[in-house]
Structure formats: C-alpha cells, structure tokens
Design a protein around this motif. Structure first.
Motif, short mmCIF file in Angstrom:
data_model
loop_
_atom_site.label_atom_id
_atom_site.label_comp_id
_atom_site.label_asym_id
_atom_site.label_seq_id
_atom_site.Cartn_x
_atom_site.Cartn_y
_atom_site.Cartn_z
N LEU A 178 -38.37 -87.12 17.31
CA LEU A 178 -37.17 -86.30 17.19
C LEU A 178 -36.93 -85.52 18.48
CD1 LEU A 178 -34.98 -85.28 15.16
CD2 LEU A 178 -36.48 -83.33 14.75
N ASN A 253 -31.71 -81.26 3.86
CA ASN A 253 -31.13 -81.25 5.20
C ASN A 253 -30.36 -82.56 5.37
OD1 ASN A 253 -30.52 -80.87 7.86
ND2 ASN A 253 -32.62 -80.60 8.57
N ILE A 283 -35.86 -78.73 1.83
CA ILE A 283 -36.39 -77.40 2.09
C ILE A 283 -36.26 -76.60 0.79
CG2 ILE A 283 -36.22 -75.40 3.63
CD1 ILE A 283 -36.64 -78.11 5.11
O1 LIG Z 1 -34.00 -77.29 10.10
C1 LIG Z 1 -34.88 -78.18 10.17
N1 LIG Z 1 -36.12 -77.94 9.65
C2 LIG Z 1 -37.11 -78.86 9.70
O2 LIG Z 1 -38.24 -78.61 9.21
C3 LIG Z 1 -36.82 -80.11 10.30
N2 LIG Z 1 -37.55 -81.23 10.50
C4 LIG Z 1 -36.75 -82.12 11.12
O3 LIG Z 1 -37.10 -83.30 11.43
N3 LIG Z 1 -35.52 -81.59 11.33
C5 LIG Z 1 -35.54 -80.33 10.83
N4 LIG Z 1 -34.58 -79.37 10.75
#
Ligand SMILES: O=c1[nH]c(=O)c2[nH]c(=O)[nH]c2[nH]1
Length: 306
Positions: A178, A253, A283
């Motif tokens: 990422l 997300n 989340i």
């Molecule tokens: O806001 C985020 N939290 C994460 O824990 C996370 N992990 C990820 O791959 N992208 C994101 N974005």
C-alpha cells in the motif's frame, strides 16, 4: 430443421463497472480545495454484433475484450465527463459501434447513486457527501424485571469525503504494498448503535441530533485514519448528548482506487476512481465515558460489535 447446432442471440461485455468521478473546481467553494462534485455510477457495457467466430471457433480477432470495455468507461469518464448517465451511455455506445465495423449495437446500462452535501453549521460542505435514500434507523428495547435498556442507531448510512483524508506512517514489511497517501477518498457506510441512559427522552430529536453530529464530524475532521474519524464521531456525539452512555460503530473502509489512465495518454489527478466493493477494511470500536458502569445486557442481542 437440419439438426445442426448454431449460435443464437448473444451479447457480452463488462458488468457493474463501479465508477466515481470527482470534478474539482478550485475557483468555487469556501475552502482552499474548492468545491467538488461527485458522480457515482455502476456501468454495464455489452456488445452485440458478429461474434460468431469466437463462440464457435475460439477466434478472438473480433472480440473487444471486456477489460477494454471497462477501461473505456474509465477513460471516457475522464475525457468526456459524465453529465448524465444517459449522455454518458450514449457516448460510450456510439464509440463502440463507430470504432468496430462488426459491432452492430449493444446494451449499455447505468445505475447512478445520488449524494447530498453534508450540512456543517447549516452550510452544505464542499467535499463531504452522504448517499441519499438508503439509511435505516434502528432501535432495540430490552426489559428484564426492573431494568430497561434502550439502544438506538442507524445503519447503511454511506458517506464520502473526496479530500481531507490521509493515510501514512503505518509499518511496512515484506507484505506491504500500500502506498502512503496525503490525499485520498474516505468513504464508509456507518453502522452505529448508542445506548440511552433513560427511557424518558425525546427520541426523535435525539436521533436527528446524534445523526447530524456524526455526519458533521465525519465531514469536518481532517482524517489520518478511519479509526480516528470513528473515534471523533463518537466523542462528538457523547460530548453533545449527555443522555447517551456509549456508542458502538462498525464502519467498512470503502476503498476507492485511482484508475491508472496513463496507458491511454491521460492524467488522473484524483478524478476517476474504481469503487471496490470487496475486500474492505472493517473498523469497529466502542466510544465510551471513562469509568462508566458497563451494561453488557443492553448489547447481548446486538451481534457483530466489540
Ligand atoms: O483508515 C485506514 N485505516 C487502516 O487501518 C487502513 N489499512 C489500510 O490498508 N488502509 C487503511 N485506512
């Protein structure tokens, strides 16, 4: 009847190309980033014509790849904009019919999802939106002898910020690919449940107030992670509404990936996105008042929360 087996009617293409187009106008709006417009579509492109050889002989010389059809959707969103789904589909369809002599027609379909600007202090926000028409208000009452618990909430409340979100500083190991970002789309579908401390409340007014507070906080907070946004949403609701003891969130997300338009000679400064539906980050957290007495019975029948 000859007994011969032949190909009948056929069409093929790419289904459900999820496309989000952000149009930025730095000359308008109150903030430094200007006012953004969002267009959110689910596009299906299918071609009809002479595809006999592919079906009967595996000859792909006339097969415009479904992948190319998808790319065309994204490239056209950049080049021509969307304007209306009808206009966009007409432009798309005419392109394929004009570009390939053996394409005699096709079927192009779009669903468009409506977004409204989130109001903050009575003003529509420049780049924070809530998807209209799908949110559900929820409530559960449980009575056990003298004890009554009221929990209430909302689900499927989809919100999006087209800027004002960063994600960086996370640990990197051999499995990390990422990229760090200082400007991304942040989108989620909020499920929230909160517990009231009393049974004698103006529940309608509270619902409206809590919902508006959650959304305004989502809109206003410059976010460094969805986790931070979640916490600040809960904190704002607890600070503004003393009748709420705690609030639990489950927030996916909803990733929006920038489409690489370079192969088509086009730049893409955060304008054309692939809206992925899965996998998604998930989340979940409870935001609570320090030292408060827990009420596990209130939550016992509400699954999926921590
Ligand atoms: O806001 C985020 N939290 C994460 O824990 C996370 N992990 C990820 O791959 N992208 C994101 N974005």
């Amino acid at each position: 009847m000859s007994g011969r087996i032949v190909l009948g009617a056929n069409q093929y293409g790419k289904a459900e190309v999820r496309l989000v187009r952000i149009t930025r106008d730095p000359s308008t709006g109150s903030g430094s980033g200007g006012r953004h417009e969002i267009e959110d579509l689910n596009v299906t492109s299918q071609l009809r014509g002479d595809f006999e050889a592919c079906h009967t002989q595996g000859d792909n010389s006339q097969v415009v790849a479904t992948d190319s059809q998808k790319n065309t959707v994204y490239a056209f969103a950049k080049q021509h904009g969307i304007g209306s789904p009808e206009q966009f589909l007409l432009t798309l369809g005419r392109h394929f019919v004009d570009a390939y002599p053996w394409v005699s027609g096709g079927r192009w379909e779009a669903e468009q999802y409506a977004w409204k600007r989130i109001p903050v202090d009575g003003q529509p926000h420049d780049h924070a939106f809530v998807r209209t028409g799908q949110e559900t208000r929820t409530a559960v009452v449980q009575i056990d002898g003298d004890t009554t618990h009221v929990v209430a909430g909302l689900t499927d409340c989809t919100v999006l910020k087209s800027t004002g979100s960063e994600f960086h500083g996370f640990p990197r190991d051999q499995y990390t690919t990422l990229a760090e970002t200082t400007d991304r789309i942040l989108a989620t579908s909020v499920t929230a449940w909160w517990r009231y401390t009393s049974t004698d409340l103006d529940f309608n007014a509270l619902y409206d107030g809590i919902r508006d507070t959650l959304l305004a906080t989502f809109a206003s907070l410059h976010s460094y992670a969805l986790q931070q946004t979640l916490f600040e949403m809960g904190k704002a609701a607890l600070e503004a509404f003393p009748d709420v003891a705690e609030i639990k969130f489950s927030m996916p997300n909803k990733h929006h990936f920038l489409v690489d338009l370079e192969p088509f000679g086009l730049d893409n400064p955060n304008e054309v996105f692939f809206a992925a539906d899965r996998p998604y980050g998930l989340i979940q957290a409870t935001v609570e008042r320090e030292g408060a007495t827990p009420a596990p019975a209130a939550w016992a029948t509400i699954p999926g929360f921590c």
